[in-house]
Write a protein that holds these residues in place. Structure first.
Motif, PDB file in Angstrom:
ATOM      1  N   LYS A   4       0.847  -1.189   0.000  1.00  0.00           N
ATOM      2  CA  LYS A   4       0.000   0.000   0.000  1.00  0.00           C
ATOM      3  C   LYS A   4       0.880   1.235   0.000  1.00  0.00           C
ATOM      4  O   LYS A   4       1.993   1.228   0.502  1.00  0.00           O
ATOM      5  CB  LYS A   4      -0.913  -0.006   1.217  1.00  0.00           C
ATOM      6  N   ALA A   5       0.347   2.291  -0.558  1.00  0.00           N
ATOM      7  CA  ALA A   5       1.072   3.561  -0.578  1.00  0.00           C
ATOM      8  C   ALA A   5       1.316   4.022   0.854  1.00  0.00           C
ATOM      9  O   ALA A   5       0.461   3.825   1.721  1.00  0.00           O
ATOM     10  CB  ALA A   5       0.267   4.593  -1.349  1.00  0.00           C
ATOM     11  N   PRO A   6       2.473   4.650   1.107  1.00  0.00           N
ATOM     12  CA  PRO A   6       2.755   5.130   2.461  1.00  0.00           C
ATOM     13  C   PRO A   6       1.660   6.050   2.983  1.00  0.00           C
ATOM     14  O   PRO A   6       1.351   6.040   4.169  1.00  0.00           O
ATOM     15  CB  PRO A   6       4.084   5.879   2.310  1.00  0.00           C
ATOM     16  N   GLY A   7       1.053   6.848   2.124  1.00  0.00           N
ATOM     17  CA  GLY A   7      -0.018   7.737   2.556  1.00  0.00           C
ATOM     18  C   GLY A   7      -1.218   6.985   3.082  1.00  0.00           C
ATOM     19  O   GLY A   7      -1.875   7.422   4.023  1.00  0.00           O
ATOM     20  N   THR A   8      -1.516   5.837   2.495  1.00  0.00           N
ATOM     21  CA  THR A   8      -2.642   5.029   2.952  1.00  0.00           C
ATOM     22  C   THR A   8      -2.335   4.413   4.307  1.00  0.00           C
ATOM     23  O   THR A   8      -3.198   4.383   5.192  1.00  0.00           O
ATOM     24  CB  THR A   8      -2.977   3.937   1.916  1.00  0.00           C
ATOM     25  N   THR A   9      -1.120   3.943   4.496  1.00  0.00           N
ATOM     26  CA  THR A   9      -0.727   3.385   5.787  1.00  0.00           C
ATOM     27  C   THR A   9      -0.806   4.456   6.874  1.00  0.00           C
ATOM     28  O   THR A   9      -1.316   4.202   7.967  1.00  0.00           O
ATOM     29  CB  THR A   9       0.705   2.811   5.717  1.00  0.00           C
ATOM     30  N   LEU A  10      -0.349   5.652   6.562  1.00  0.00           N
ATOM     31  CA  LEU A  10      -0.428   6.755   7.512  1.00  0.00           C
ATOM     32  C   LEU A  10      -1.886   7.101   7.816  1.00  0.00           C
ATOM     33  O   LEU A  10      -2.245   7.370   8.960  1.00  0.00           O
ATOM     34  CB  LEU A  10       0.313   7.977   6.972  1.00  0.00           C
ATOM     35  N   ALA A  11      -2.746   7.062   6.793  1.00  0.00           N
ATOM     36  CA  ALA A  11      -4.170   7.348   6.998  1.00  0.00           C
ATOM     37  C   ALA A  11      -4.790   6.340   7.959  1.00  0.00           C
ATOM     38  O   ALA A  11      -5.592   6.707   8.823  1.00  0.00           O
ATOM     39  CB  ALA A  11      -4.906   7.345   5.664  1.00  0.00           C
ATOM     40  N   LYS A  60      -9.294  11.227   3.443  1.00  0.00           N
ATOM     41  CA  LYS A  60      -8.650  11.638   2.195  1.00  0.00           C
ATOM     42  C   LYS A  60      -8.103  10.422   1.451  1.00  0.00           C
ATOM     43  O   LYS A  60      -7.957  10.454   0.235  1.00  0.00           O
ATOM     44  CB  LYS A  60      -7.517  12.626   2.474  1.00  0.00           C
ATOM     45  N   ARG A  61      -7.778   9.355   2.188  1.00  0.00           N
ATOM     46  CA  ARG A  61      -7.181   8.152   1.593  1.00  0.00           C
ATOM     47  C   ARG A  61      -8.013   6.889   1.779  1.00  0.00           C
ATOM     48  O   ARG A  61      -7.802   5.904   1.091  1.00  0.00           O
ATOM     49  CB  ARG A  61      -5.803   7.890   2.217  1.00  0.00           C
TER      50      ARG A  61
END
Length: 117
Positions: A4-11, A60-61
Motif C-alpha cells: 500500500k502507498a505510504p499515505g494510505t498506511t499513515l491514513a 482523504k485516503r
C-alpha cells in the motif's frame, strides 16, 4: 500481495489514533456530568476536536464508509472495554464476545482490498 502507498498506511494509523481519541472523548463526556465539571469537559472538547480532525484527514485516503465504520467500531469497543475494566459497566462473557465481534469486523474492513469491486 501488493504494498500500500505510504499515505494510505499513515491514513490508517491516523484513523486508529482518532478512534482511540473517540473513546477518550466519550468517556470524558460521561464524566463531565452534563458539562458541569471543568476538567472532563475540557478533555471532551479537546479530544473530540482532535478525533474529528483525524477522521477528516483519514478519509482523504480511506473511503468514508469504511473509515467511519472502523472509527465508530473501535471507539465504541474501547469505550465499553474501559467502562468494564474500571467497573462502571458490568462485564460478561457474551458482552466480551460481541465486543470482539465489533473489533473483528473493523479489522476485516481494513483487510479488504482498496478500490472498486
Amino acid at each position: 500481495m501488493t504494498s500500500k502507498a505510504p499515505g494510505t498506511t499513515l491514513a490508517w494509523l491516523i484513523l486508529l489514533v482518532s478512534a482511540v481519541l473517540e473513546a477518550v472523548w466519550a468517556t470524558a463526556l460521561g464524566l463531565s456530568d452534563g458539562f458541569t465539571r471543568p476538567l472532563p469537559t475540557l478533555v471532551f472538547a479537546l479530544t473530540a476536536t482532535l478525533s474529528m480532525v483525524g477522521l477528516g484527514m483519514a478519509v482523504k485516503r480511506i473511503p468514508l464508509g469504511t473509515a467511519y465504520a472502523v472509527w465508530v467500531g473501535i471507539g465504541a469497543a474501547l469505550t465499553v472495554g474501559w467502562a468494564m475494566a474500571t467497573g462502571v459497566e458490568p462485564a460478561s462473557p457474551l458482552k466480551l464476545l460481541f465486543i470482539a465481534g465489533i473489533v473483528g469486523c473493523a479489522a476485516g474492513l481494513k483487510l479488504l482490498p482498496a478500490g472498486k469491486s
